[in-house]
Enzyme design. Structure first.
Site, PDB file in Angstrom:
ATOM      1  N   VAL A   1       4.948  -4.851   1.715  1.00 38.07           N
ATOM      2  CA  VAL A   1       4.062  -4.627   0.580  1.00 38.07           C
ATOM      3  C   VAL A   1       4.816  -5.280  -0.577  1.00 38.07           C
ATOM      4  CG1 VAL A   1       2.967  -2.919  -0.910  1.00 38.07           C
ATOM      5  CG2 VAL A   1       3.111  -2.505   1.558  1.00 38.07           C
ATOM      6  N   PRO A   2       4.475  -6.532  -0.890  1.00 40.50           N
ATOM      7  CA  PRO A   2       5.349  -7.387  -1.698  1.00 40.50           C
ATOM      8  C   PRO A   2       5.364  -7.090  -3.199  1.00 40.50           C
ATOM      9  CG  PRO A   2       3.352  -8.569  -1.147  1.00 40.50           C
ATOM     10  CD  PRO A   2       3.284  -7.242  -0.435  1.00 40.50           C
ATOM     11  N   CYS A   3       5.931  -5.940  -3.540  1.00 41.84           N
ATOM     12  CA  CYS A   3       6.021  -5.570  -4.952  1.00 41.84           C
ATOM     13  C   CYS A   3       6.923  -6.531  -5.726  1.00 41.84           C
ATOM     14  CB  CYS A   3       6.491  -4.131  -5.101  1.00 41.84           C
ATOM     15  SG  CYS A   3       8.013  -3.746  -4.229  1.00 41.84           S
ATOM     16  N   HIS A   4       7.761  -7.283  -5.025  1.00 41.74           N
ATOM     17  CA  HIS A   4       8.612  -8.262  -5.708  1.00 41.74           C
ATOM     18  C   HIS A   4       7.791  -9.409  -6.298  1.00 41.74           C
ATOM     19  CE1 HIS A   4       8.257  -9.802  -1.576  1.00 41.74           C
ATOM     20  NE2 HIS A   4       8.436 -11.010  -2.094  1.00 41.74           N
TER      21      HIS A   4
END
Length: 158
Positions: free
Chosen positions: A125-128
């Site tokens: 879950v690419p919160c970056h």
């Protein structure tokens, strides 16, 4: 029961944990808010092998999408934010405001930021990939150095 294993990466050790439904935690053991391995968790390299394989491929630039079953727990709002995060393509970024608009809550920018910060599945879950409205790097549980490294791995100079 939660089973886990560790993957050595250029960004530091990555904790990957699963439960009976799938992936429940992915977090760097170094950084601003590292996840602690719980006493009741069991290290199980065999059970985690397919999970670690996909992460190895990601860190070598061979994988852009994951196929792993996910089992993150969160509120309905958090789940909506995390689903929207998964729609951010590899190698691209978007703002917290854009995520708020995508989930139909355009005024909930701060709440989106809070849900982003509670994301238990880093990288998948690419919160970056979420940045400030002005293009600046903003908070990341693993720290801005790791966020910058992940974006660079995906071809984004920050």
């Amino acid at each position: 029961m939660i089973r886990y294993d560790l993957l050595t990466t250029d960004c530091g050790p990555l904790l990957i944990a699963i439960n009976a439904q799938g992936l429940c935690h992915v977090d760097f053991l170094e950084g601003e808010r590292p996840l602690a391995i719980q006493d009741e968790w069991q290290q199980d390299a065999a059970a985690l092998a397919p999970y670690l394989a996909e992460f190895r491929e990601y860190f070598t630039g061979e994988r852009q999408e994951f196929t792993l079953p996910l089992a993150a727990k969160g509120t309905e709002f958090q789940q909506a934010v995390w689903l929207a995060l998964r729609d951010i393509p590899y190698g691209e970024t978007c703002s917290y405001g854009e995520i708020a608009r995508r989930i139909g809550r355009p005024k909930a920018v701060r709440a989106v930021g809070a849900a982003n910060g509670r994301n238990p599945l880093s990288i998948i879950v690419p919160c970056h990939r979420v940045i400030g409205q002005n293009g600046s790097l903003t908070g990341y549980a693993g720290g801005l150095a790791i966020k910058r490294a992940l974006l660079k791995l995906e071809g984004i100079d920050s």
